[in-house]
Design an enzyme around this catalytic site. Structure first.
Site, mmCIF file in Angstrom:
data_model
loop_
_atom_site.group_PDB
_atom_site.id
_atom_site.type_symbol
_atom_site.label_atom_id
_atom_site.label_comp_id
_atom_site.label_asym_id
_atom_site.label_seq_id
_atom_site.Cartn_x
_atom_site.Cartn_y
_atom_site.Cartn_z
ATOM 1 C CE LYS A 8 3.277 6.293 -6.369
ATOM 2 N NZ LYS A 8 1.935 5.828 -6.826
ATOM 3 N NE ARG A 53 2.066 9.556 -2.932
ATOM 4 C CZ ARG A 53 3.384 9.347 -2.888
ATOM 5 N NH1 ARG A 53 4.217 10.330 -2.558
ATOM 6 N NH2 ARG A 53 3.877 8.163 -3.178
ATOM 7 C CB SER A 109 -3.333 5.810 -9.409
ATOM 8 O OG SER A 109 -3.089 6.840 -8.477
#
Length: 220
Positions: free
Chosen positions: A147, A49, A118
């Site tokens: 995040k 990611r 998610s």
């Protein structure tokens, strides 16, 4: 409720300590070097990611990490990038609620690849399972700086989600060695972390200690 594992490479054991990359904390090392330290320490799953990496370099990292994970017999998935996952034959993809719909991802990936989704609510979780998700990443269970848009959910919501689906659930968001024990009894099969491994001075030792604490937490 018994959890259903649809893929031989996506099991409770493989989801125990799910590591997500973040190149912001490499300290002069390559991403592969730090990822290998995490795997040596006991990470059981790896997701690439890297939101700020261009397509060319993301592909290079993906190919490198795919080979690395194959050596350690650990599942390797990409964040969001379905087309690249297909192109390089990664083990699968993880998508968020704002990304492509899970059933569309499943249609592109085919039945044999891992699909993680998610979720923050029971409704999202149930929908993701119906659309072909193999596992859910649920959170943020604690406040996190990894995040920018992460909203925290309650421990009760995490428990409700685990009870509502038959696929395995991992918790994500702000988890570290000091607070992982608070997740005992929720129904999760493992945890997903970024900074708890990648931001540590010794990622291998951090992964080793965290894995042991996860094992202890799951026994409670």
């Amino acid at each position: 409720m018994n959890k259903v594992f649809k893929k031989t490479n996506c099991t409770a054991e493989s989801l125990l300590l799910y590591a997500i990359t973040d190149r912001r904390w490499l300290n002069g090392k390559s991403l592969s070097e730090v990822a290998e330290e995490a795997l040596k320490g006991g990470a059981t799953f790896l997701q690439l990611r890297e939101k700020d990496l261009d397509e060319k370099h993301f592909r290079e990292e993906a190919l490198s990490l795919k080979k690395l994970c194959a050596r350690y017999h650990v599942p390797f998935v990409l964040d969001d990038n379905v087309e690249l996952a297909k192109e390089i034959d990664a083990d699968g993809v993880h998508v968020g609620q704002s990304d492509m719909e899970a059933d569309d991802v499943r249609a592109l990936l085919g039945p044999d690849k891992i699909l993680g989704v998610s979720a923050q609510t029971v409704e999202q979780a149930v929908r993701a399972e119906k659309m072909g998700a193999d596992y859910l990443g649920v959170g943020a269970v604690f406040a996190t700086g990894s995040k920018d848009d992460a909203k925290t959910i309650s421990k009760q919501t995490l428990k409700d989600i685990c009870a509502a689906v038959s696929i395995p659930v991992i918790a994500i968001g702000g988890i570290n060695a000091d607070n992982v024990s608070e997740l005992a009894g929720t129904g999760i099969v493992g945890i997903s972390v970024i900074s708890a491994i990648f931001a540590q001075p010794d990622p291998q030792q951090a992964a080793k200690e965290l894995r042991q604490k996860v094992v202890e937490m799951l026994k409670r």
